[in-house]
Design a protein around this motif. Structure first.
Motif, PDB file in Angstrom:
ATOM      1  N   TRP A 101       0.830  -1.203   0.000  1.00 50.44           N
ATOM      2  CA  TRP A 101       0.000   0.000   0.000  1.00 50.44           C
ATOM      3  C   TRP A 101       0.865   1.254   0.000  1.00 50.44           C
ATOM      4  O   TRP A 101       0.575   2.217  -0.710  1.00 50.44           O
ATOM      5  N   ARG A 102       1.922   1.261   0.804  1.00 48.17           N
ATOM      6  CA  ARG A 102       2.777   2.450   0.875  1.00 48.17           C
ATOM      7  C   ARG A 102       3.507   2.701  -0.439  1.00 48.17           C
ATOM      8  O   ARG A 102       3.706   3.839  -0.844  1.00 48.17           O
ATOM      9  N   SER A 103       3.890   1.635  -1.116  1.00 51.01           N
ATOM     10  CA  SER A 103       4.618   1.785  -2.379  1.00 51.01           C
ATOM     11  C   SER A 103       3.695   2.086  -3.551  1.00 51.01           C
ATOM     12  O   SER A 103       4.159   2.531  -4.601  1.00 51.01           O
ATOM     13  N   GLU A 104       2.393   1.827  -3.386  1.00 53.70           N
ATOM     14  CA  GLU A 104       1.412   1.977  -4.477  1.00 53.70           C
ATOM     15  C   GLU A 104       1.800   1.114  -5.679  1.00 53.70           C
ATOM     16  O   GLU A 104       1.523   1.463  -6.837  1.00 53.70           O
ATOM     17  N   LEU A 105       2.421  -0.023  -5.412  1.00 54.04           N
ATOM     18  CA  LEU A 105       2.899  -0.890  -6.486  1.00 54.04           C
ATOM     19  C   LEU A 105       1.798  -1.295  -7.466  1.00 54.04           C
ATOM     20  O   LEU A 105       2.026  -1.267  -8.688  1.00 54.04           O
ATOM     21  N   PRO A 106       0.596  -1.678  -7.010  1.00 57.46           N
ATOM     22  CA  PRO A 106      -0.439  -2.061  -7.983  1.00 57.46           C
ATOM     23  C   PRO A 106      -0.781  -0.942  -8.969  1.00 57.46           C
ATOM     24  O   PRO A 106      -1.000  -1.203 -10.158  1.00 57.46           O
ATOM     25  N   TRP A 141       1.224   1.571  -9.898  1.00 57.50           N
ATOM     26  CA  TRP A 141       2.355   1.726 -10.810  1.00 57.50           C
ATOM     27  C   TRP A 141       2.332   0.635 -11.882  1.00 57.50           C
ATOM     28  O   TRP A 141       2.644   0.896 -13.048  1.00 57.50           O
ATOM     29  N   CYS A 142       1.963  -0.568 -11.495  1.00 56.52           N
ATOM     30  CA  CYS A 142       1.897  -1.669 -12.470  1.00 56.52           C
ATOM     31  C   CYS A 142       0.832  -1.401 -13.531  1.00 56.52           C
ATOM     32  O   CYS A 142       1.053  -1.647 -14.727  1.00 56.52           O
ATOM     33  N   VAL A 143      -0.328  -0.901 -13.103  1.00 53.17           N
ATOM     34  CA  VAL A 143      -1.389  -0.571 -14.059  1.00 53.17           C
ATOM     35  C   VAL A 143      -0.925   0.538 -14.995  1.00 53.17           C
ATOM     36  O   VAL A 143      -1.124   0.475 -16.215  1.00 53.17           O
ATOM     37  N   LEU A 144      -0.295   1.553 -14.434  1.00 58.62           N
ATOM     38  CA  LEU A 144       0.175   2.675 -15.244  1.00 58.62           C
ATOM     39  C   LEU A 144       1.175   2.208 -16.302  1.00 58.62           C
ATOM     40  O   LEU A 144       1.073   2.572 -17.484  1.00 58.62           O
ATOM     41  N   ILE A 145       2.127   1.382 -15.895  1.00 60.36           N
ATOM     42  CA  ILE A 145       3.128   0.875 -16.838  1.00 60.36           C
ATOM     43  C   ILE A 145       2.473  -0.020 -17.885  1.00 60.36           C
ATOM     44  O   ILE A 145       2.788   0.055 -19.085  1.00 60.36           O
ATOM     45  N   ALA A 146       1.538  -0.864 -17.444  1.00 60.27           N
ATOM     46  CA  ALA A 146       0.863  -1.772 -18.375  1.00 60.27           C
ATOM     47  C   ALA A 146       0.090  -0.998 -19.441  1.00 60.27           C
ATOM     48  O   ALA A 146       0.098  -1.368 -20.624  1.00 60.27           O
ATOM     49  N   ILE A 147      -0.566   0.083 -19.042  1.00 62.65           N
ATOM     50  CA  ILE A 147      -1.361   0.863 -20.000  1.00 62.65           C
ATOM     51  C   ILE A 147      -0.461   1.566 -21.009  1.00 62.65           C
ATOM     52  O   ILE A 147      -0.660   1.455 -22.228  1.00 62.65           O
ATOM     53  N   TYR A 148       0.528   2.288 -20.524  1.00 64.75           N
ATOM     54  CA  TYR A 148       1.393   3.031 -21.443  1.00 64.75           C
ATOM     55  C   TYR A 148       2.207   2.090 -22.332  1.00 64.75           C
ATOM     56  O   TYR A 148       2.333   2.314 -23.545  1.00 64.75           O
ATOM     57  N   ALA A 149       2.756   1.037 -21.728  1.00 66.73           N
ATOM     58  CA  ALA A 149       3.542   0.087 -22.524  1.00 66.73           C
ATOM     59  C   ALA A 149       2.650  -0.665 -23.502  1.00 66.73           C
ATOM     60  O   ALA A 149       3.028  -0.879 -24.668  1.00 66.73           O
ATOM     61  N   GLY A 150       1.465  -1.057 -23.043  1.00 64.77           N
ATOM     62  CA  GLY A 150       0.537  -1.763 -23.925  1.00 64.77           C
ATOM     63  C   GLY A 150       0.108  -0.904 -25.094  1.00 64.77           C
ATOM     64  O   GLY A 150       0.064  -1.366 -26.245  1.00 64.77           O
ATOM     65  N   TRP A 151      -0.201   0.357 -24.812  1.00 65.80           N
ATOM     66  CA  TRP A 151      -0.607   1.280 -25.884  1.00 65.80           C
ATOM     67  C   TRP A 151       0.521   1.438 -26.901  1.00 65.80           C
ATOM     68  O   TRP A 151       0.296   1.364 -28.115  1.00 65.80           O
ATOM     69  N   ALA A 152       1.740   1.655 -26.405  1.00 64.30           N
ATOM     70  CA  ALA A 152       2.883   1.853 -27.303  1.00 64.30           C
ATOM     71  C   ALA A 152       3.142   0.613 -28.156  1.00 64.30           C
ATOM     72  O   ALA A 152       3.415   0.715 -29.361  1.00 64.30           O
ATOM     73  N   LEU A 153       3.041  -0.564 -27.552  1.00 63.62           N
ATOM     74  CA  LEU A 153       3.299  -1.800 -28.294  1.00 63.62           C
ATOM     75  C   LEU A 153       2.244  -2.050 -29.366  1.00 63.62           C
ATOM     76  O   LEU A 153       2.572  -2.451 -30.492  1.00 63.62           O
ATOM     77  N   VAL A 154       0.979  -1.817 -29.023  1.00 65.71           N
ATOM     78  CA  VAL A 154      -0.084  -2.046 -30.010  1.00 65.71           C
ATOM     79  C   VAL A 154       0.049  -1.068 -31.172  1.00 65.71           C
ATOM     80  O   VAL A 154      -0.081  -1.447 -32.344  1.00 65.71           O
ATOM     81  N   VAL A 155       0.329   0.192 -30.867  1.00 66.68           N
ATOM     82  CA  VAL A 155       0.490   1.187 -31.932  1.00 66.68           C
ATOM     83  C   VAL A 155       1.713   0.851 -32.790  1.00 66.68           C
ATOM     84  O   VAL A 155       1.661   0.914 -34.028  1.00 66.68           O
ATOM     85  N   TYR A 156       2.813   0.482 -32.140  1.00 67.43           N
ATOM     86  CA  TYR A 156       4.041   0.174 -32.877  1.00 67.43           C
ATOM     87  C   TYR A 156       3.845  -1.021 -33.815  1.00 67.43           C
ATOM     88  O   TYR A 156       4.371  -1.049 -34.934  1.00 67.43           O
ATOM     89  N   HIS A 157       3.073  -2.006 -33.366  1.00 70.98           N
ATOM     90  CA  HIS A 157       2.852  -3.219 -34.167  1.00 70.98           C
ATOM     91  C   HIS A 157       1.493  -3.192 -34.869  1.00 70.98           C
ATOM     92  O   HIS A 157       0.942  -4.249 -35.186  1.00 70.98           O
ATOM     93  N   TRP A 158       0.964  -1.991 -35.095  1.00 71.92           N
ATOM     94  CA  TRP A 158      -0.378  -1.851 -35.653  1.00 71.92           C
ATOM     95  C   TRP A 158      -0.547  -2.601 -36.975  1.00 71.92           C
ATOM     96  O   TRP A 158      -1.523  -3.323 -37.175  1.00 71.92           O
ATOM     97  N   GLU A 159       0.375  -2.437 -37.865  1.00 76.16           N
ATOM     98  CA  GLU A 159       0.235  -3.058 -39.184  1.00 76.16           C
ATOM     99  C   GLU A 159       0.333  -4.579 -39.105  1.00 76.16           C
ATOM    100  O   GLU A 159      -0.337  -5.288 -39.863  1.00 76.16           O
ATOM    101  N   GLN A 160       1.148  -5.093 -38.187  1.00 79.20           N
ATOM    102  CA  GLN A 160       1.236  -6.544 -38.020  1.00 79.20           C
ATOM    103  C   GLN A 160      -0.028  -7.105 -37.364  1.00 79.20           C
ATOM    104  O   GLN A 160      -0.506  -8.182 -37.735  1.00 79.20           O
ATOM    105  N   LEU A 161      -0.565  -6.373 -36.386  1.00 79.76           N
ATOM    106  CA  LEU A 161      -1.769  -6.838 -35.691  1.00 79.76           C
ATOM    107  C   LEU A 161      -3.006  -6.715 -36.572  1.00 79.76           C
ATOM    108  O   LEU A 161      -3.899  -7.564 -36.528  1.00 79.76           O
ATOM    109  N   GLY A 162      -3.067  -5.646 -37.351  1.00 80.91           N
ATOM    110  CA  GLY A 162      -4.241  -5.396 -38.175  1.00 80.91           C
ATOM    111  C   GLY A 162      -5.353  -4.732 -37.375  1.00 80.91           C
ATOM    112  O   GLY A 162      -5.363  -4.753 -36.142  1.00 80.91           O
ATOM    113  N   LYS A 163      -6.319  -4.166 -38.099  1.00 83.84           N
ATOM    114  CA  LYS A 163      -7.407  -3.431 -37.446  1.00 83.84           C
ATOM    115  C   LYS A 163      -8.231  -4.296 -36.512  1.00 83.84           C
ATOM    116  O   LYS A 163      -8.637  -3.863 -35.433  1.00 83.84           O
TER     117      LYS A 163
END
Length: 361
Positions: free
Chosen positions: A31-36, A38-60
């Protein structure tokens, strides 16, 4: 922002034992570290970047639903940032949620509006709660038949997802344009920052091979519609403020997507409690919270879907407002804008349309 924070109710503990127990949980490392968070924040930004970067491979057909989910999840994260997580510094939290991945609402405007919503004494009041879906008696009685049909559709489960975003965006644009035209420097600065960052987002997605219009209409709009699933019937207008917020015992995918805001009575009682604490507190005091909100409980979002797919909930005229109060000078035009402020614009469109087609009868 300061006015909204002053108006927000402080934490309401069920009793001293609960306050002591939550205090002990807050001293734990997770609770003090707010680790959960931070994990959500990293997952969202990293997930967004990865999907956009691989957009053409993933397809619409794969990339689009992934980005819709991430944009919706990002709105839940922004809500968490508004309530003081994961850091104790509001400016840092604001920077963490400033990027308009979900497009429509500048962080500062969402923050000020949402904190005003936490004045529980006026929760659901259409002139005082910016997030209320109810109408004042005066406005509802003076609304057109067409507008009432629009609201009937908005008050169905699928209608909220389909036209709810358009109505909300329309209300936002109409209200904000008025403030900007009046020269409100704070609003102008918010929008300049927001639009600049949005331009950056749209430039990035175009570099990845995605149309900017696709991101706006096929990703961010459905994401806002998905986010409105959570708030479909989140509050009801009853005398007791503690009975106005729902308990939705949703399945874990919904809980993760909405960061446990389905336990909404717990959130309104303890607005500074982190998202990962909401379920823990609710399960520890389940029967007491059910009693506190007078049985305003649903068994998951599927219950709403089954009951209200194309059947309207009764969220129209606010049942506790007197016409005389609505028309009194101190209330006319003085309240925060809410989800129904787009009504005059729609009525103007309807009246113009009716007059135009009358010429060709």
């Amino acid at each position: 922002m300061k006015k909204a924070i002053r108006g927000m109710r402080s934490s309401h503990y069920l009793h001293v034992e609960q306050q002591s127990r939550i205090g002990a949980w807050k001293r734990q490392w997770v609770w003090r570290s707010e680790l959960p968070t931070w994990c959500v924040l990293i997952a969202i930004y990293a997930g967004w970047a990865l999907v956009v970067y691989h957009w053409e491979q993933l397809g619409k057909w794969l990339g689009t639903p992934l980005l819709v989910l991430l944009a919706c999840w990002y709105m839940s994260l922004q809500h968490e940032l508004i309530h003081g997580h994961p850091t104790r510094w509001p400016r840092v939290n604001q920077l963490l949620g400033l990027m308009p991945l979900a497009v429509w609402y500048p962080f500062g405007i969402y923050r000020d509006s949402h904190l005003a919503h936490h004045r529980d004494a006026s929760l659901t009041h259409p002139l005082e709660d910016p997030e209320s879906y109810y109408f004042s008696e005066c406005r509802w009685k003076n609304s057109s038949a067409m507008w009432r049909r629009v609201i009937w559709l908005r008050n169905t489960f699928f209608g909220r997802m389909i036209i709810g975003p358009a109505l909300g965006i329309g209300a936002l644009v109409k209200g904000e344009l008025g403030d900007i035209m009046q020269g409100e420097s704070k609003k102008i600065a918010m929008w300049l920052i927001h639009l600049s960052l949005l331009g950056l987002i749209l430039w990035i997605v175009q570099l990845a091979g995605m149309s900017a219009w696709w991101y706006l209409l096929a990703i961010s709009y459905p994401a806002l519609g998905l986010a409105m699933v959570r708030s479909f019937y989140e509050h009801r207008a009853v005398d007791d403020p503690s009975a106005r917020s729902i308990i939705n015992e949703a399945a874990w995918p919904w809980r993760l997507l909405f960061l446990n805001l389905n336990y909404h009575i717990v959130h309104h009682d303890l607005p500074s409690l982190p998202w990962y604490g909401l379920r823990k507190v609710y399960l520890a005091y389940r029967m007491e919270y059910r009693q506190r909100n007078q049985g305003f409980v649903v068994q998951g979002y599927s219950q709403w879907w089954r009951q209200y797919a194309w059947r309207s909930i009764n969220v129209t005229q606010h049942p506790l407002m007197a016409l005389t109060r609505d028309e009194s000078p101190e209330h006319l035009g003085s309240g925060d804008r809410n989800n129904n402020d787009e009504e005059p614009l729609w009525q103007e469109i309807y009246l113009w349309d009716a007059r135009f087609w009358h010429l060709w009868r």
